[in-house]
Design a protein around this motif. Structure first.
Motif, PDB file in Angstrom:
ATOM      1  N   ARG A 140       0.821  -1.207   0.000  1.00  0.00           N
ATOM      2  CA  ARG A 140       0.000   0.000   0.000  1.00  0.00           C
ATOM      3  C   ARG A 140       0.856   1.258   0.000  1.00  0.00           C
ATOM      4  O   ARG A 140       0.631   2.180  -0.782  1.00  0.00           O
ATOM      5  N   GLN A 141       1.823   1.293   0.894  1.00  0.00           N
ATOM      6  CA  GLN A 141       2.624   2.505   1.049  1.00  0.00           C
ATOM      7  C   GLN A 141       3.560   2.750  -0.127  1.00  0.00           C
ATOM      8  O   GLN A 141       3.929   3.893  -0.403  1.00  0.00           O
ATOM      9  N   LEU A 146       0.426  -0.322  -8.626  1.00  0.00           N
ATOM     10  CA  LEU A 146       0.577   0.615  -9.738  1.00  0.00           C
ATOM     11  C   LEU A 146       1.889   0.350 -10.470  1.00  0.00           C
ATOM     12  O   LEU A 146       1.940   0.370 -11.712  1.00  0.00           O
ATOM     13  N   ASP A 147       2.953   0.069  -9.715  1.00  0.00           N
ATOM     14  CA  ASP A 147       4.245  -0.262 -10.339  1.00  0.00           C
ATOM     15  C   ASP A 147       4.148  -1.555 -11.140  1.00  0.00           C
ATOM     16  O   ASP A 147       4.730  -1.669 -12.224  1.00  0.00           O
ATOM     17  N   LEU A 148       3.421  -2.535 -10.600  1.00  0.00           N
ATOM     18  CA  LEU A 148       3.247  -3.800 -11.320  1.00  0.00           C
ATOM     19  C   LEU A 148       2.494  -3.570 -12.629  1.00  0.00           C
ATOM     20  O   LEU A 148       2.861  -4.115 -13.676  1.00  0.00           O
ATOM     21  N   PHE A 198      -4.752  -3.101  -8.390  1.00  0.00           N
ATOM     22  CA  PHE A 198      -4.186  -3.730  -9.590  1.00  0.00           C
ATOM     23  C   PHE A 198      -5.100  -3.463 -10.779  1.00  0.00           C
ATOM     24  O   PHE A 198      -4.644  -3.083 -11.871  1.00  0.00           O
ATOM     25  N   LEU A 199      -6.400  -3.638 -10.573  1.00  0.00           N
ATOM     26  CA  LEU A 199      -7.365  -3.351 -11.638  1.00  0.00           C
ATOM     27  C   LEU A 199      -7.336  -1.874 -12.022  1.00  0.00           C
ATOM     28  O   LEU A 199      -7.383  -1.529 -13.209  1.00  0.00           O
ATOM     29  N   LEU A 200      -7.250  -1.004 -11.019  1.00  0.00           N
ATOM     30  CA  LEU A 200      -7.189   0.436 -11.299  1.00  0.00           C
ATOM     31  C   LEU A 200      -5.938   0.780 -12.100  1.00  0.00           C
ATOM     32  O   LEU A 200      -5.982   1.576 -13.042  1.00  0.00           O
ATOM     33  N   GLY A 201      -4.818   0.167 -11.728  1.00  0.00           N
ATOM     34  CA  GLY A 201      -3.568   0.436 -12.434  1.00  0.00           C
ATOM     35  C   GLY A 201      -3.621  -0.033 -13.880  1.00  0.00           C
ATOM     36  O   GLY A 201      -3.220   0.694 -14.798  1.00  0.00           O
ATOM     37  N   ASN A 250      -3.968   9.992  -3.663  1.00  0.00           N
ATOM     38  CA  ASN A 250      -2.520  10.114  -3.473  1.00  0.00           C
ATOM     39  C   ASN A 250      -1.848  10.537  -4.783  1.00  0.00           C
ATOM     40  O   ASN A 250      -2.024   9.886  -5.818  1.00  0.00           O
ATOM     41  N   GLU A 251      -1.056  11.594  -4.736  1.00  0.00           N
ATOM     42  CA  GLU A 251      -0.407  12.089  -5.957  1.00  0.00           C
ATOM     43  C   GLU A 251       0.612  11.114  -6.514  1.00  0.00           C
ATOM     44  O   GLU A 251       0.994  11.197  -7.683  1.00  0.00           O
ATOM     45  N   ASN A 252       1.049  10.160  -5.697  1.00  0.00           N
ATOM     46  CA  ASN A 252       2.000   9.151  -6.162  1.00  0.00           C
ATOM     47  C   ASN A 252       1.319   7.886  -6.677  1.00  0.00           C
ATOM     48  O   ASN A 252       1.987   6.955  -7.112  1.00  0.00           O
ATOM     49  N   GLU A 253      -0.008   7.866  -6.613  1.00  0.00           N
ATOM     50  CA  GLU A 253      -0.754   6.730  -7.155  1.00  0.00           C
ATOM     51  C   GLU A 253      -1.761   7.222  -8.190  1.00  0.00           C
ATOM     52  O   GLU A 253      -1.382   7.588  -9.294  1.00  0.00           O
ATOM     53  N   PHE A 254      -3.034   7.255  -7.816  1.00  0.00           N
ATOM     54  CA  PHE A 254      -4.066   7.554  -8.809  1.00  0.00           C
ATOM     55  C   PHE A 254      -4.566   8.995  -8.763  1.00  0.00           C
ATOM     56  O   PHE A 254      -5.452   9.353  -9.543  1.00  0.00           O
ATOM     57  N   GLY A 255      -3.999   9.820  -7.881  1.00  0.00           N
ATOM     58  CA  GLY A 255      -4.383  11.217  -7.798  1.00  0.00           C
ATOM     59  C   GLY A 255      -4.280  11.963  -9.117  1.00  0.00           C
ATOM     60  O   GLY A 255      -5.214  12.669  -9.519  1.00  0.00           O
TER      61      GLY A 255
END
Length: 290
Positions: A140-141, A146-148, A198-201, A250-255
Protein backbone atom coordinates in the motif's frame (compact mmCIF):
# COMPACT_ATOMS: atom_id res chain seq x y z
CA UNK A 1 18.82 -17.93 -3.00
CA UNK A 2 15.75 -18.26 -5.23
CA UNK A 3 15.55 -14.49 -5.65
CA UNK A 4 19.22 -14.50 -6.68
CA UNK A 5 18.53 -17.20 -9.27
CA UNK A 6 15.67 -15.11 -10.65
CA UNK A 7 18.01 -12.14 -10.97
CA UNK A 8 20.55 -14.30 -12.81
CA UNK A 9 17.92 -15.59 -15.23
CA UNK A 10 16.64 -12.09 -15.96
CA UNK A 11 20.17 -10.84 -16.54
CA UNK A 12 20.98 -13.73 -18.87
CA UNK A 13 17.98 -12.92 -21.07
CA UNK A 14 19.49 -9.49 -21.91
CA UNK A 15 16.06 -8.16 -22.79
CA UNK A 16 15.29 -10.91 -25.33
CA UNK A 17 12.21 -13.11 -25.01
CA UNK A 18 13.34 -16.70 -24.45
CA UNK A 19 10.72 -19.36 -23.80
CA UNK A 20 13.13 -21.44 -21.74
CA UNK A 21 13.93 -18.53 -19.43
CA UNK A 22 10.25 -17.58 -19.08
CA UNK A 23 9.45 -21.17 -18.14
CA UNK A 24 12.26 -21.34 -15.58
CA UNK A 25 11.25 -18.02 -14.05
CA UNK A 26 7.66 -19.24 -13.68
CA UNK A 27 8.92 -22.47 -12.08
CA UNK A 28 11.10 -20.60 -9.58
CA UNK A 29 8.27 -18.23 -8.71
CA UNK A 30 5.97 -21.22 -8.11
CA UNK A 31 8.64 -22.77 -5.87
CA UNK A 32 8.96 -19.55 -3.93
CA UNK A 33 5.19 -19.36 -3.60
CA UNK A 34 5.04 -22.80 -2.00
CA UNK A 35 7.66 -21.74 0.55
CA UNK A 36 5.80 -18.52 1.41
CA UNK A 37 2.54 -20.43 1.81
CA UNK A 38 4.17 -22.88 4.21
CA UNK A 39 6.30 -20.52 6.31
CA UNK A 40 5.21 -17.22 7.82
CA UNK A 41 8.82 -16.18 8.37
CA UNK A 42 9.49 -16.67 4.66
CA UNK A 43 6.89 -13.97 3.91
CA UNK A 44 8.77 -11.59 6.15
CA UNK A 45 12.09 -12.49 4.50
CA UNK A 46 10.53 -11.97 1.07
CA UNK A 47 9.77 -8.33 1.89
CA UNK A 48 13.04 -7.66 3.70
CA UNK A 49 15.06 -9.16 0.82
CA UNK A 50 13.34 -6.92 -1.77
CA UNK A 51 11.18 -9.69 -3.18
CA UNK A 52 8.55 -7.26 -4.45
CA UNK A 53 11.20 -5.32 -6.35
CA UNK A 54 12.53 -8.57 -7.82
CA UNK A 55 9.08 -9.30 -9.25
CA UNK A 56 9.01 -5.93 -10.97
CA UNK A 57 12.52 -6.38 -12.39
CA UNK A 58 11.47 -9.62 -14.10
CA UNK A 59 8.92 -7.67 -16.12
CA UNK A 60 11.11 -4.60 -16.63
CA UNK A 61 13.63 -6.86 -18.40
CA UNK A 62 10.91 -7.52 -20.99
CA UNK A 63 10.24 -3.84 -21.61
CA UNK A 64 9.19 -3.13 -25.19
CA UNK A 65 9.11 -6.80 -26.21
CA UNK A 66 5.61 -6.41 -27.68
CA UNK A 67 5.46 -2.73 -28.54
CA UNK A 68 4.80 -3.54 -32.19
CA UNK A 69 4.28 -7.30 -32.44
CA UNK A 70 1.80 -9.88 -31.19
CA UNK A 71 3.17 -12.88 -29.28
CA UNK A 72 2.71 -16.24 -30.98
CA UNK A 73 0.83 -19.08 -29.28
CA UNK A 74 3.88 -20.49 -27.48
CA UNK A 75 4.96 -17.07 -26.28
CA UNK A 76 1.43 -16.26 -25.11
CA UNK A 77 1.21 -19.47 -23.10
CA UNK A 78 4.63 -18.91 -21.50
CA UNK A 79 3.88 -15.27 -20.70
CA UNK A 80 0.54 -16.07 -19.06
CA UNK A 81 2.16 -18.81 -16.97
CA UNK A 82 4.71 -16.23 -15.83
CA UNK A 83 1.95 -13.72 -15.02
CA UNK A 84 0.01 -16.35 -13.10
CA UNK A 85 3.14 -17.26 -11.15
CA UNK A 86 3.78 -13.60 -10.29
CA UNK A 87 0.21 -13.03 -9.08
CA UNK A 88 0.29 -16.32 -7.17
CA UNK A 89 3.47 -15.25 -5.40
CA UNK A 90 1.89 -11.93 -4.42
CA UNK A 91 -1.08 -13.90 -3.07
CA UNK A 92 1.23 -16.03 -0.95
CA UNK A 93 3.09 -12.98 0.36
CA UNK A 94 -0.12 -11.69 1.98
CA UNK A 95 -1.20 -15.03 3.41
CA UNK A 96 -3.48 -16.30 0.65
CA UNK A 97 -2.94 -19.97 -0.10
CA UNK A 98 -3.42 -21.44 -3.53
CA UNK A 99 -6.22 -23.79 -2.48
CA UNK A 100 -7.75 -22.00 0.50
CA UNK A 101 -9.38 -18.58 0.41
CA UNK A 102 -8.11 -16.14 3.02
CA UNK A 103 -10.50 -15.40 5.87
CA UNK A 104 -11.86 -11.90 5.30
CA UNK A 105 -11.48 -11.14 9.01
CA UNK A 106 -7.71 -11.59 8.66
CA UNK A 107 -7.38 -8.56 6.37
CA UNK A 108 -5.69 -5.84 8.41
CA UNK A 109 -6.72 -2.17 8.43
CA UNK A 110 -4.68 0.28 6.40
CA UNK A 111 -1.54 1.73 7.89
CA UNK A 112 -0.15 5.06 6.76
CA UNK A 113 3.31 6.64 6.85
CA UNK A 114 4.57 7.73 10.26
CA UNK A 115 4.90 11.36 9.23
CA UNK A 116 1.17 11.76 8.57
CA UNK A 117 -1.09 13.21 11.25
CA UNK A 118 -3.69 10.61 12.16
CA UNK A 119 -6.90 10.40 14.11
CA UNK A 120 -6.21 7.86 16.87
CA UNK A 121 -9.92 7.07 17.12
CA UNK A 122 -10.10 5.96 13.48
CA UNK A 123 -11.01 2.32 13.14
CA UNK A 124 -8.78 2.08 10.06
CA UNK A 125 -5.54 2.66 11.93
CA UNK A 126 -3.99 -0.14 13.95
CA UNK A 127 -0.66 -1.84 14.34
CA UNK A 128 0.30 -5.16 12.83
CA UNK A 129 3.27 -7.31 13.66
CA UNK A 130 2.93 -10.44 11.52
CA UNK A 131 4.42 -10.85 8.02
CA UNK A 132 1.23 -11.03 5.93
CA UNK A 133 -0.29 -7.70 7.09
CA UNK A 134 3.15 -6.10 7.06
CA UNK A 135 3.48 -7.12 3.41
CA UNK A 136 0.04 -5.71 2.61
CA UNK A 137 1.02 -2.47 4.27
CA UNK A 138 4.30 -2.39 2.34
CA UNK A 139 2.46 -2.74 -0.96
CA UNK A 140 0.00 0.00 0.00
CA UNK A 141 2.62 2.50 1.05
CA UNK A 142 4.90 1.85 -1.91
CA UNK A 143 2.24 1.74 -4.64
CA UNK A 144 3.26 -1.79 -5.62
CA UNK A 145 0.17 -2.55 -7.69
CA UNK A 146 0.58 0.62 -9.74
CA UNK A 147 4.25 -0.26 -10.34
CA UNK A 148 3.25 -3.80 -11.32
CA UNK A 149 0.70 -2.41 -13.78
CA UNK A 150 3.30 -0.04 -15.21
CA UNK A 151 5.79 -2.89 -15.64
CA UNK A 152 3.19 -5.00 -17.47
CA UNK A 153 2.25 -2.04 -19.67
CA UNK A 154 5.95 -1.46 -20.40
CA UNK A 155 6.25 -4.90 -22.00
CA UNK A 156 3.60 -3.88 -24.54
CA UNK A 157 1.27 -6.74 -23.57
CA UNK A 158 -1.68 -4.39 -23.03
CA UNK A 159 -1.49 -3.62 -26.76
CA UNK A 160 -1.93 -7.29 -27.61
CA UNK A 161 -4.81 -9.74 -27.48
CA UNK A 162 -3.51 -10.92 -24.10
CA UNK A 163 -4.90 -7.80 -22.39
CA UNK A 164 -8.24 -9.53 -21.74
CA UNK A 165 -6.51 -12.51 -20.13
CA UNK A 166 -4.43 -10.18 -17.97
CA UNK A 167 -7.59 -8.41 -16.77
CA UNK A 168 -9.19 -11.81 -16.05
CA UNK A 169 -6.11 -12.73 -14.00
CA UNK A 170 -6.33 -9.46 -12.05
CA UNK A 171 -10.04 -10.07 -11.37
CA UNK A 172 -9.23 -13.53 -10.05
CA UNK A 173 -6.53 -11.95 -7.85
CA UNK A 174 -9.23 -9.80 -6.23
CA UNK A 175 -11.52 -12.81 -5.78
CA UNK A 176 -11.86 -16.17 -7.58
CA UNK A 177 -15.62 -15.58 -7.94
CA UNK A 178 -14.88 -12.65 -10.27
CA UNK A 179 -14.56 -15.00 -13.20
CA UNK A 180 -15.32 -12.28 -15.74
CA UNK A 181 -16.38 -8.67 -16.03
CA UNK A 182 -19.99 -8.42 -14.89
CA UNK A 183 -19.74 -11.05 -12.14
CA UNK A 184 -19.61 -8.49 -9.30
CA UNK A 185 -23.32 -8.76 -8.53
CA UNK A 186 -22.87 -12.39 -7.47
CA UNK A 187 -19.85 -11.78 -5.20
CA UNK A 188 -20.49 -11.68 -1.44
CA UNK A 189 -16.95 -10.93 -0.30
CA UNK A 190 -13.49 -10.20 -1.66
CA UNK A 191 -10.55 -12.45 -0.92
CA UNK A 192 -8.07 -9.63 -1.55
CA UNK A 193 -9.69 -6.15 -1.67
CA UNK A 194 -6.25 -4.51 -1.87
CA UNK A 195 -5.91 -5.94 -5.36
CA UNK A 196 -8.56 -3.49 -6.58
CA UNK A 197 -5.51 -1.24 -7.02
CA UNK A 198 -4.19 -3.73 -9.59
CA UNK A 199 -7.36 -3.35 -11.64
CA UNK A 200 -7.19 0.44 -11.30
CA UNK A 201 -3.57 0.44 -12.43
CA UNK A 202 -4.22 -1.76 -15.46
CA UNK A 203 -7.23 0.38 -16.42
CA UNK A 204 -5.09 3.51 -16.19
CA UNK A 205 -2.58 2.15 -18.69
CA UNK A 206 -5.19 0.49 -20.92
CA UNK A 207 -6.67 3.95 -21.54
CA UNK A 208 -3.43 4.94 -23.25
CA UNK A 209 -3.85 2.19 -25.86
CA UNK A 210 -6.06 2.61 -28.93
CA UNK A 211 -7.95 -0.61 -28.34
CA UNK A 212 -7.86 -0.52 -24.56
CA UNK A 213 -10.23 2.26 -23.52
CA UNK A 214 -13.44 0.22 -23.73
CA UNK A 215 -11.91 -2.53 -21.60
CA UNK A 216 -10.63 0.05 -19.11
CA UNK A 217 -14.12 1.53 -18.82
CA UNK A 218 -15.53 -1.96 -18.21
CA UNK A 219 -13.00 -2.53 -15.41
CA UNK A 220 -14.11 0.69 -13.71
CA UNK A 221 -17.75 -0.35 -14.12
CA UNK A 222 -16.96 -3.60 -12.32
CA UNK A 223 -15.32 -1.75 -9.41
CA UNK A 224 -18.35 0.56 -9.22
CA UNK A 225 -20.63 -2.46 -9.02
CA UNK A 226 -18.55 -3.80 -6.12
CA UNK A 227 -18.91 -0.47 -4.32
CA UNK A 228 -22.71 -0.15 -4.66
CA UNK A 229 -24.67 0.65 -1.50
CA UNK A 230 -26.42 -2.70 -1.83
CA UNK A 231 -23.03 -4.28 -1.06
CA UNK A 232 -22.54 -2.20 2.09
CA UNK A 233 -22.15 -5.25 4.32
CA UNK A 234 -19.74 -7.04 2.01
CA UNK A 235 -17.56 -5.76 -0.81
CA UNK A 236 -18.13 -2.03 -0.23
CA UNK A 237 -17.12 -2.39 3.39
CA UNK A 238 -13.93 -4.22 2.41
CA UNK A 239 -12.96 -1.70 -0.26
CA UNK A 240 -13.55 1.18 2.14
CA UNK A 241 -11.38 -0.36 4.86
CA UNK A 242 -8.29 -1.16 2.77
CA UNK A 243 -7.19 2.44 2.25
CA UNK A 244 -8.50 2.82 -1.29
CA UNK A 245 -9.55 6.45 -0.67
CA UNK A 246 -5.97 7.29 0.18
CA UNK A 247 -4.69 5.61 -3.00
CA UNK A 248 -7.24 7.35 -5.21
CA UNK A 249 -6.24 10.80 -3.94
CA UNK A 250 -2.52 10.11 -3.47
CA UNK A 251 -0.41 12.09 -5.96
CA UNK A 252 2.00 9.15 -6.16
CA UNK A 253 -0.75 6.73 -7.15
CA UNK A 254 -4.07 7.55 -8.81
CA UNK A 255 -4.38 11.22 -7.80
CA UNK A 256 -3.02 12.55 -11.14
CA UNK A 257 -5.64 10.51 -13.03
CA UNK A 258 -8.43 11.49 -10.64
CA UNK A 259 -7.72 15.20 -11.05
CA UNK A 260 -7.10 15.14 -14.81
CA UNK A 261 -10.17 16.34 -16.68
CA UNK A 262 -8.67 15.04 -19.92
CA UNK A 263 -8.58 11.46 -18.67
CA UNK A 264 -11.58 9.42 -19.90
CA UNK A 265 -11.69 7.51 -16.60
CA UNK A 266 -12.00 10.58 -14.40
CA UNK A 267 -15.79 10.61 -13.97
CA UNK A 268 -15.88 6.95 -12.95
CA UNK A 269 -12.92 7.35 -10.61
CA UNK A 270 -14.70 10.24 -8.93
CA UNK A 271 -17.86 8.12 -8.63
CA UNK A 272 -15.81 5.28 -7.10
CA UNK A 273 -14.17 7.66 -4.63
CA UNK A 274 -17.53 9.18 -3.64
CA UNK A 275 -19.03 5.74 -3.10
CA UNK A 276 -16.20 4.55 -0.88
CA UNK A 277 -15.69 7.82 1.02
CA UNK A 278 -19.42 8.17 1.70
CA UNK A 279 -19.45 4.73 3.32
CA UNK A 280 -16.42 5.18 5.57
CA UNK A 281 -13.35 7.37 5.63
CA UNK A 282 -10.59 7.98 8.15
CA UNK A 283 -9.19 11.37 9.12
CA UNK A 284 -6.44 10.87 6.55
CA UNK A 285 -8.95 9.96 3.83
CA UNK A 286 -10.89 13.13 4.61
CA UNK A 287 -7.76 15.28 4.34
CA UNK A 288 -6.99 13.59 1.01
CA UNK A 289 -10.45 14.47 -0.27
CA UNK A 290 -9.93 18.10 0.68
Amino acid sequence: FVLHMLEELSASSKGTLTLTILSREAMLLALLRSVLEARSLARDAFRVCSGFSAILRILVKLEGSFSSTEPDDEQSAALMKLMEAIVGLVDASVGIKSKNAMNVSEVSPVLIPNNVVVDPSSSQLSSCDTPAPLNRNYMRQNGFYLDLSAAIAGTGLLRTALRSQIIALALNHVDPELKSLGAAEEVTGLRNPDAARFLLGLATFLCKEKKGEDLAQSVLDELLRLSKRSHASSTLSQMASCGLCWSLTNENEFGPVLFSEANPLQSKLVALLCSIAAFASSHVDFVGLL
